[in-house]
Scaffold this motif. Structure first.
Motif, PDB file in Angstrom:
ATOM      1  N   ARG A  11     -37.009   6.482 -26.638  1.00  0.00           N
ATOM      2  CA  ARG A  11     -37.194   7.640 -27.529  1.00  0.00           C
ATOM      3  C   ARG A  11     -37.432   7.199 -28.961  1.00  0.00           C
ATOM      4  NH1 ARG A  11     -32.717  12.429 -28.197  1.00  0.00           N
ATOM      5  NH2 ARG A  11     -33.394  12.811 -26.065  1.00  0.00           N
ATOM      6  N   HIS A  12     -36.766   6.132 -29.371  1.00  0.00           N
ATOM      7  CA  HIS A  12     -36.861   5.689 -30.761  1.00  0.00           C
ATOM      8  C   HIS A  12     -37.788   4.486 -30.933  1.00  0.00           C
ATOM      9  CE1 HIS A  12     -33.915   8.588 -32.051  1.00  0.00           C
ATOM     10  NE2 HIS A  12     -33.106   8.208 -31.088  1.00  0.00           N
ATOM     11  N   GLY A  13     -38.612   4.228 -29.928  1.00  0.00           N
ATOM     12  CA  GLY A  13     -39.607   3.175 -30.045  1.00  0.00           C
ATOM     13  C   GLY A  13     -39.036   1.772 -30.037  1.00  0.00           C
ATOM     14  N   MET A  14     -37.870   1.589 -29.423  1.00  0.00           N
ATOM     15  CA  MET A  14     -37.202   0.284 -29.417  1.00  0.00           C
ATOM     16  C   MET A  14     -37.107  -0.327 -28.024  1.00  0.00           C
ATOM     17  SD  MET A  14     -36.521  -0.305 -32.558  1.00  0.00           S
ATOM     18  CE  MET A  14     -37.141   0.778 -33.850  1.00  0.00           C
ATOM     19  N   ALA A  15     -37.799   0.229 -27.054  1.00  0.00           N
ATOM     20  CA  ALA A  15     -37.694  -0.253 -25.676  1.00  0.00           C
ATOM     21  C   ALA A  15     -38.099  -1.711 -25.543  1.00  0.00           C
ATOM     22  CB  ALA A  15     -38.535   0.621 -24.752  1.00  0.00           C
ATOM     23  N   ASP A  16     -39.063  -2.157 -26.346  1.00  0.00           N
ATOM     24  CA  ASP A  16     -39.525  -3.544 -26.274  1.00  0.00           C
ATOM     25  C   ASP A  16     -38.709  -4.472 -27.162  1.00  0.00           C
ATOM     26  OD1 ASP A  16     -41.529  -2.757 -24.534  1.00  0.00           O
ATOM     27  OD2 ASP A  16     -42.983  -2.422 -26.148  1.00  0.00           O
ATOM     28  N   ARG A  17     -37.783  -3.912 -27.931  1.00  0.00           N
ATOM     29  CA  ARG A  17     -37.007  -4.712 -28.868  1.00  0.00           C
ATOM     30  C   ARG A  17     -35.638  -5.111 -28.334  1.00  0.00           C
ATOM     31  NH1 ARG A  17     -36.997  -3.739 -34.009  1.00  0.00           N
ATOM     32  NH2 ARG A  17     -35.586  -5.534 -33.919  1.00  0.00           N
ATOM     33  N   ILE A  18     -35.161  -4.373 -27.312  1.00  0.00           N
ATOM     34  CA  ILE A  18     -33.799  -4.581 -26.828  1.00  0.00           C
ATOM     35  C   ILE A  18     -33.830  -4.942 -25.349  1.00  0.00           C
ATOM     36  CG2 ILE A  18     -31.502  -3.566 -26.581  1.00  0.00           C
ATOM     37  CD1 ILE A  18     -32.336  -1.547 -28.788  1.00  0.00           C
ATOM     38  N   ASN A  19     -33.123  -5.998 -24.985  1.00  0.00           N
ATOM     39  CA  ASN A  19     -32.971  -6.402 -23.589  1.00  0.00           C
ATOM     40  C   ASN A  19     -31.662  -5.834 -23.060  1.00  0.00           C
ATOM     41  OD1 ASN A  19     -35.248  -8.523 -23.470  1.00  0.00           O
ATOM     42  ND2 ASN A  19     -34.048  -9.159 -25.252  1.00  0.00           N
ATOM     43  N   PHE A  20     -31.739  -4.872 -22.159  1.00  0.00           N
ATOM     44  CA  PHE A  20     -30.546  -4.261 -21.585  1.00  0.00           C
ATOM     45  C   PHE A  20     -30.170  -4.979 -20.293  1.00  0.00           C
ATOM     46  CE2 PHE A  20     -32.227  -0.795 -24.213  1.00  0.00           C
ATOM     47  CZ  PHE A  20     -31.082  -0.424 -24.899  1.00  0.00           C
ATOM     48  N   LEU A  21     -28.908  -5.404 -20.206  1.00  0.00           N
ATOM     49  CA  LEU A  21     -28.448  -6.186 -19.064  1.00  0.00           C
ATOM     50  C   LEU A  21     -27.194  -5.563 -18.466  1.00  0.00           C
ATOM     51  CD1 LEU A  21     -28.796  -9.720 -20.679  1.00  0.00           C
ATOM     52  CD2 LEU A  21     -30.406  -8.632 -19.101  1.00  0.00           C
ATOM     53  N   HIS A  22     -27.132  -5.552 -17.136  1.00  0.00           N
ATOM     54  CA  HIS A  22     -25.990  -4.984 -16.427  1.00  0.00           C
ATOM     55  C   HIS A  22     -24.985  -6.076 -16.102  1.00  0.00           C
ATOM     56  CE1 HIS A  22     -23.945  -3.746 -12.580  1.00  0.00           C
ATOM     57  NE2 HIS A  22     -23.568  -2.806 -13.430  1.00  0.00           N
ATOM     58  N   GLY A  23     -23.727  -5.829 -16.444  1.00  0.00           N
ATOM     59  CA  GLY A  23     -22.696  -6.787 -16.089  1.00  0.00           C
ATOM     60  C   GLY A  23     -21.442  -6.598 -16.916  1.00  0.00           C
ATOM     61  N   ASP A  24     -20.422  -7.374 -16.580  1.00  0.00           N
ATOM     62  CA  ASP A  24     -19.112  -7.289 -17.207  1.00  0.00           C
ATOM     63  C   ASP A  24     -19.054  -8.215 -18.418  1.00  0.00           C
ATOM     64  OD1 ASP A  24     -16.459  -6.890 -17.761  1.00  0.00           O
ATOM     65  OD2 ASP A  24     -15.702  -8.061 -16.065  1.00  0.00           O
ATOM     66  N   LEU A  25     -19.172  -7.646 -19.603  1.00  0.00           N
ATOM     67  CA  LEU A  25     -19.138  -8.392 -20.859  1.00  0.00           C
ATOM     68  C   LEU A  25     -20.104  -9.580 -20.834  1.00  0.00           C
ATOM     69  CD1 LEU A  25     -15.301  -8.285 -21.675  1.00  0.00           C
ATOM     70  CD2 LEU A  25     -17.080  -6.732 -22.447  1.00  0.00           C
ATOM     71  N   TYR A  26     -19.596 -10.791 -21.070  1.00  0.00           N
ATOM     72  CA  TYR A  26     -20.482 -11.956 -21.184  1.00  0.00           C
ATOM     73  C   TYR A  26     -21.137 -12.337 -19.862  1.00  0.00           C
ATOM     74  CZ  TYR A  26     -18.105 -12.564 -25.675  1.00  0.00           C
ATOM     75  OH  TYR A  26     -17.596 -12.370 -26.932  1.00  0.00           O
ATOM     76  N   ALA A  27     -20.559 -11.897 -18.740  1.00  0.00           N
ATOM     77  CA  ALA A  27     -21.154 -12.235 -17.450  1.00  0.00           C
ATOM     78  C   ALA A  27     -22.578 -11.716 -17.341  1.00  0.00           C
ATOM     79  CB  ALA A  27     -20.294 -11.672 -16.310  1.00  0.00           C
ATOM     80  N   ALA A  28     -22.872 -10.634 -18.029  1.00  0.00           N
ATOM     81  CA  ALA A  28     -24.228 -10.074 -18.002  1.00  0.00           C
ATOM     82  C   ALA A  28     -25.240 -11.006 -18.663  1.00  0.00           C
ATOM     83  CB  ALA A  28     -24.244  -8.721 -18.701  1.00  0.00           C
ATOM     84  N   LEU A  29     -24.768 -11.957 -19.461  1.00  0.00           N
ATOM     85  CA  LEU A  29     -25.657 -12.834 -20.216  1.00  0.00           C
ATOM     86  C   LEU A  29     -25.967 -14.137 -19.491  1.00  0.00           C
ATOM     87  CD1 LEU A  29     -23.950 -12.373 -23.695  1.00  0.00           C
ATOM     88  CD2 LEU A  29     -26.046 -11.259 -22.908  1.00  0.00           C
ATOM     89  N   ASN A  30     -25.389 -14.320 -18.306  1.00  0.00           N
ATOM     90  CA  ASN A  30     -25.643 -15.547 -17.552  1.00  0.00           C
ATOM     91  C   ASN A  30     -27.147 -15.729 -17.341  1.00  0.00           C
ATOM     92  OD1 ASN A  30     -22.932 -16.074 -17.372  1.00  0.00           O
ATOM     93  ND2 ASN A  30     -22.695 -15.198 -15.321  1.00  0.00           N
ATOM     94  N   GLY A  31     -27.639 -16.923 -17.642  1.00  0.00           N
ATOM     95  CA  GLY A  31     -29.047 -17.215 -17.432  1.00  0.00           C
ATOM     96  C   GLY A  31     -29.948 -16.845 -18.595  1.00  0.00           C
ATOM     97  N   THR A  32     -29.395 -16.265 -19.644  1.00  0.00           N
ATOM     98  CA  THR A  32     -30.229 -15.869 -20.785  1.00  0.00           C
ATOM     99  C   THR A  32     -30.469 -17.020 -21.757  1.00  0.00           C
ATOM    100  OG1 THR A  32     -28.294 -15.134 -22.046  1.00  0.00           O
ATOM    101  CG2 THR A  32     -29.424 -13.473 -20.676  1.00  0.00           C
ATOM    102  N   GLY A  33     -29.635 -18.049 -21.690  1.00  0.00           N
ATOM    103  CA  GLY A  33     -29.773 -19.158 -22.623  1.00  0.00           C
ATOM    104  C   GLY A  33     -29.317 -18.846 -24.032  1.00  0.00           C
ATOM    105  N   LEU A  34     -28.449 -17.847 -24.179  1.00  0.00           N
ATOM    106  CA  LEU A  34     -28.011 -17.426 -25.514  1.00  0.00           C
ATOM    107  C   LEU A  34     -26.781 -18.186 -26.018  1.00  0.00           C
ATOM    108  CD1 LEU A  34     -28.454 -13.556 -25.234  1.00  0.00           C
ATOM    109  CD2 LEU A  34     -29.877 -15.154 -26.525  1.00  0.00           C
ATOM    110  N   GLU A  35     -26.280 -19.121 -25.245  1.00  0.00           N
ATOM    111  CA  GLU A  35     -25.081 -19.840 -25.661  1.00  0.00           C
ATOM    112  C   GLU A  35     -25.293 -20.497 -27.031  1.00  0.00           C
ATOM    113  OE1 GLU A  35     -26.507 -20.050 -22.741  1.00  0.00           O
ATOM    114  OE2 GLU A  35     -25.000 -19.518 -21.223  1.00  0.00           O
ATOM    115  N   ARG A  36     -24.335 -20.227 -27.943  1.00  0.00           N
ATOM    116  CA  ARG A  36     -24.312 -20.767 -29.307  1.00  0.00           C
ATOM    117  C   ARG A  36     -25.532 -20.380 -30.133  1.00  0.00           C
ATOM    118  NH1 ARG A  36     -20.049 -24.188 -30.098  1.00  0.00           N
ATOM    119  NH2 ARG A  36     -20.334 -23.354 -32.177  1.00  0.00           N
TER     120      ARG A  36
END
Length: 275
Positions: A172-197
């Motif tokens: 709705r606010h034109g941000m669909a391509d700006r935000i990566n939405f991930l399903h999971g329990d807190l940091y577990a949702a980030l597994n495999g993203t390579g965002l560590e540190r």
């Protein structure tokens, strides 16, 4: 006991009269902010902005509109939050779709965004990486995206239903391509993203109400808002402990963790962070 007649009749009434009657009915039911609630319900029903109700106060409501208004008022009198009835709430000037799976955004959470923006003032805009844990309706992540057009943002939630709403809000606010939405329990949702540190900022408005206090809250919260977005365990700090404990794995050097927590919890949260 005899059932009391409904305050409204099916005779056509004007916007002005309907607004006045709706406010009186809500006030009699001891609904807080009766005038504001009446304006929100009527403007939602008529597809008008709140100020437009006062531009044409003599406009007549149809019988169907009056009936629907009656139904909306009955829902509010049962303490269903007005934001759920109209399916939306404003957050930092942006209208956010809501559902029963999402927490209602509050002004206190707008302060969270203010603090987060201040924390990033010395960070190169092109290098900003943001993680929003427990995103709910997506209001925090979307607000950050609108303020920081170069930032890369990841938003997580354990509720698939909440993520559906968050994605719609981002679109709705034109941000669909700006935000990566991930399903999971807190940091577990980030597994495999390579965002560590790599995160400049970790943001969260987690569940922080002690479990045994929820039923003592106002009925709009206790009976209607999703318990999973409220209940923070026996002391309200179960999720906060986990967020603090996992932050070091994802924060970059000079990164920041900004969280909302409950009144009276600041001392213990500080201790957890220092530990």
């Amino acid at each position: 006991a005899k059932r009391q007649p409904h305050f409204f009749t099916m005779e056509k009434t004007t916007i002005g009269t309907s607004l006045m009657n709706a406010e009186m009915e809500l006030a009699r039911a001891v609904v807080s902010e009766a005038a504001r609630n009446a304006e929100l319900l009527l403007s939602h029903l008529l597809g008008l902005r709140r100020h437009e109700l006062f531009v044409s106060p003599e406009r007549l409501l149809t019988n169907d509109e009056t009936k629907t208004l009656n139904d909306l008022l009955e829902r509010r009198k049962r303490r269903e939050p007005v934001q759920y009835i109209i399916g939306a709430a404003e957050f930092r000037g942006l209208e956010m779709e809501l559902s029963g799976a999402t927490l209602i955004p509050r002004p206190e959470t707008e302060l969270l965004v203010d603090e987060a923006l201040r924390a990033l003032t010395a960070t190169n805009a092109a290098d900003i990486v943001i993680i929003d844990l427990c995103t709910g309706s997506g209001c925090i992540a979307i607000s950050m995206a609108t303020q920081l057009p170069e930032a890369r943002i990841w938003a997580t939630d354990i509720s698939t239903e909440a993520l559906v709403v968050a994605k719609r809000n981002a679109k709705r606010h034109g941000m669909a391509d700006r935000i990566n939405f991930l399903h999971g329990d807190l940091y577990a949702a980030l597994n495999g993203t390579g965002l560590e540190r790599k995160a400049s900022l970790i943001l969260s408005n987690p569940p922080y109400i002690p479990d045994d206090e929820i039923q003592r809250l106002e009925p709009e919260v206790a009976a209607w808002e999703p318990r999973g977005a409220l209940a923070g365990g026996h002391d309200g700090l179960v999720f906060i402990r986990r967020i603090i404990a996992g932050a070091d794995s994802y924060l970059a050097n000079n990164g920041h963790l900004v969280m909302e927590f409950g009144a009276g919890q600041s001392g213990r949260v500080r201790e957890l962070a220092e530990e």
